[in-house]
Write an enzyme that holds these catalytic residues in place. Structure first.
Site, PDB file in Angstrom:
ATOM      1  N   LEU A  14      15.279  54.161 116.575  1.00  0.00           N
ATOM      2  CA  LEU A  14      15.198  52.802 116.024  1.00  0.00           C
ATOM      3  C   LEU A  14      16.596  52.417 115.557  1.00  0.00           C
ATOM      4  CD1 LEU A  14      12.308  52.484 113.419  1.00  0.00           C
ATOM      5  CD2 LEU A  14      12.879  50.832 115.156  1.00  0.00           C
ATOM      6  N   ASP A  15      17.299  51.593 116.341  1.00  0.00           N
ATOM      7  CA  ASP A  15      18.573  51.063 115.868  1.00  0.00           C
ATOM      8  C   ASP A  15      18.254  49.761 115.146  1.00  0.00           C
ATOM      9  OD1 ASP A  15      20.562  51.969 118.820  1.00  0.00           O
ATOM     10  OD2 ASP A  15      19.933  53.134 117.065  1.00  0.00           O
ATOM     11  N   VAL A  16      18.611  49.693 113.874  1.00  0.00           N
ATOM     12  CA  VAL A  16      18.215  48.509 113.111  1.00  0.00           C
ATOM     13  C   VAL A  16      19.419  47.828 112.493  1.00  0.00           C
ATOM     14  CG1 VAL A  16      15.885  49.246 112.554  1.00  0.00           C
ATOM     15  CG2 VAL A  16      17.735  49.938 111.073  1.00  0.00           C
TER      16      VAL A  16
END
Lengths: 258, 210
Positions: free
Chosen positions: A129-131
């Site tokens: 999950l790149d947030v």
């Protein structure tokens, strides 16, 4: 029950270890085989290798380099960056890796998670999950953090990835990455509360206390960091190091480094 | 003294070969039955799903040479993680039968911790110490209380069975090491457990040389 893990992250670009801030720009840090060998000798809990070029620019996955790195390592390894097929994953695992990170594929081709889990088990699959923070909310991004995905809540996306076959979630804060301002505790906590698999936090760690905070306040099972373990001095000279077992029962409060 | 790391389509094969070499041994990866047949000792790798491995074994005709080497010739055989679970009779992870060399089944961790409302995060991932039981055995020599790397959601069911030589505790106590005659197995990954893992492989190679 189990000691939280401390995981050094090696970012690769074009066969070299690089340093980024917010996933860009890139400074050369060193030779990947040498870096992984040193962290392995120090007894790192795991080592996470992420190829930015493969993830973002679709440069080829460096299979041969990964095999060379695995040969120097007697601690667990995970790889992420541009993995799009079962064959890609299989080649990486066979060369001596235990886990893979699927980030863009988890959005553009979620079936890949189930396919990989069906052959290698869900313990092999880390949903990435790149947030990026946007005002009061967080946006999920793909393609090396360059493309935000509309209407995709990180906690819900984490749940969906677990349902598909992820046995672990990597929450990677793009904003915090390389900033030295600490982990994004809020998004880490939201994700760790939403799933019952272990969560690895990454992005922003500036000191050993940040590692403690993200575990105790963010609910992370593991704290990953790049800059913190690769640089030490104010002049940003290259030096690889790891803290002692700060999460051991009784704790290593000496503040010492390996 | 050749160790064969069996290729049943899954597994972190390179890591096992690397570690055996580091421990002073000689290992190859083999998929074809006629190659497996050359083994003087065997390693069944982990990092894979039960049915995928059992199906590949059947598809590639590996079962009969493995049975011959393990149950008739009795060559030293080490099962790692999934490799250990394959030796059992069955697994909750899959529908196919196990190899049945060990009298036990493979079960999933419970989702909660007894007497607590805390969930047990699964898979069990990380470094945990093991505790010798039933005298420890040869594989465990010098390794009581050592920490090893675990990465699994399933384990053998019976921690009190006579073939269990070490246990681990995550939510509850479960088998971590087994040893019975020529059969050896670890629920953890010794090929990625640093110095403790190296010691374990040296123990396995020493047994294999007897």
């Amino acid at each position: 029950m189990i000691e939280p893990r401390i995981i050094p992250v090696l970012l690769l670009s074009d066969g070299r270890v690089v340093k980024t801030a917010g996933f860009r720009p890139w400074h050369y840090v060193g030779d990947p085989v040498n870096a992984v060998s040193q962290f392995s000798d120090m007894g790192a809990d795991e080592i996470l290798i992420l190829d930015i070029g493969a993830g973002r620019d679709r440069t080829p996955i460096p299979f041969s380099l990964l095999a060379d790195m695995a040969e120097e390592t007697s601690v667990p390894l995970a790889y992420g960056g541009g993995l799009r097929t079962l064959e890609d994953v299989s080649a990486v695992i066979r060369s001596g890796f235990e886990k893979v990170v699927l980030t863009s594929a988890a959005v553009s081709n979620p079936d890949l998670l189930s396919t990989v889990a069906a052959i290698f088990g869900n313990q092999c699959v880390i949903g990435g999950l790149d947030v990026r923070r946007q005002g009061e909310t967080h946006m999920v991004c793909i393609d090396g953090g360059t493309k935000p995905v509309k209407d995709l809540d990180p906690a819900q996306h984490a749940q969906a990835m677990v349902e598909r076959g992820a046995g672990e979630i990597l929450v990677h804060s793009i904003d915090r990455e390389g900033s030295g301002t600490g982990y994004d505790i809020e998004v880490t906590r939201a994700v760790s509360a939403a799933v019952s698999v272990p969560v690895i936090a990454c992005g922003g760690a500036a000191c050993v206390d940040d590692l403690r905070r993200v575990v105790h306040e963010g609910g992370a099972s593991a704290a990953a960091a790049g800059s913190l373990f690769v640089f030490r001095s104010h002049t940003q000279g290259v030096n690889l190091h790891l803290p002692g077992r700060i999460f051991a029962p009784g704790g290593d409060s000496t503040g010492g480094w390996r | 003294m050749k160790s064969v790391v069996v290729d049943y389509g899954v597994g972190n094969l390179g890591a096992i070969v690397n570690m055996i070499r580091r421990a002073g041994g000689d290992a190859i990866i083999a998929r074809a039955p006629e190659e497996i047949a050359k083994a003087q000792s065997l390693v069944l790798p982990g990092v894979g799903r039960f049915d995928a491995a059992r199906q590949a074994m059947a598809d590639w005709g590996q079962e009969s040479v493995l049975r011959h080497l393990v149950t008739e010739q009795r060559i030293p055989t080490l099962g790692i993680c999934l490799g250990l679970q394959l030796m059992a009779e069955s697994s909750q992870e899959g529908a196919l039968s196990g190899l049945g060399w060990l009298t036990d089944s493979t079960i999933r961790f419970p989702t909660g911790i007894p007497n607590s409302n805390q969930p047990l995060r699964l898979p069990h991932i990380g470094w945990n110490p093991i505790r010798a039981t039933h005298g420890g055995g040869r594989l465990m020599a010098g390794l009581d209380q050592a920490r090893f790397y675990f990465l699994h959601s399933y384990h053998l069911a019976d921690a009190t069975a006579a073939h269990v030589t070490a246990t681990c505790d995550y939510g509850h106590v479960f088998p971590a090491v087994i040893e019975r005659g020529n059969l050896f197995g670890t629920q953890f990954h010794p090929e990625k457990s640093h110095d403790a893992g190296l010691r374990l492989f040296r123990n396995f190679l020493a047994v294999s040389h007897d």
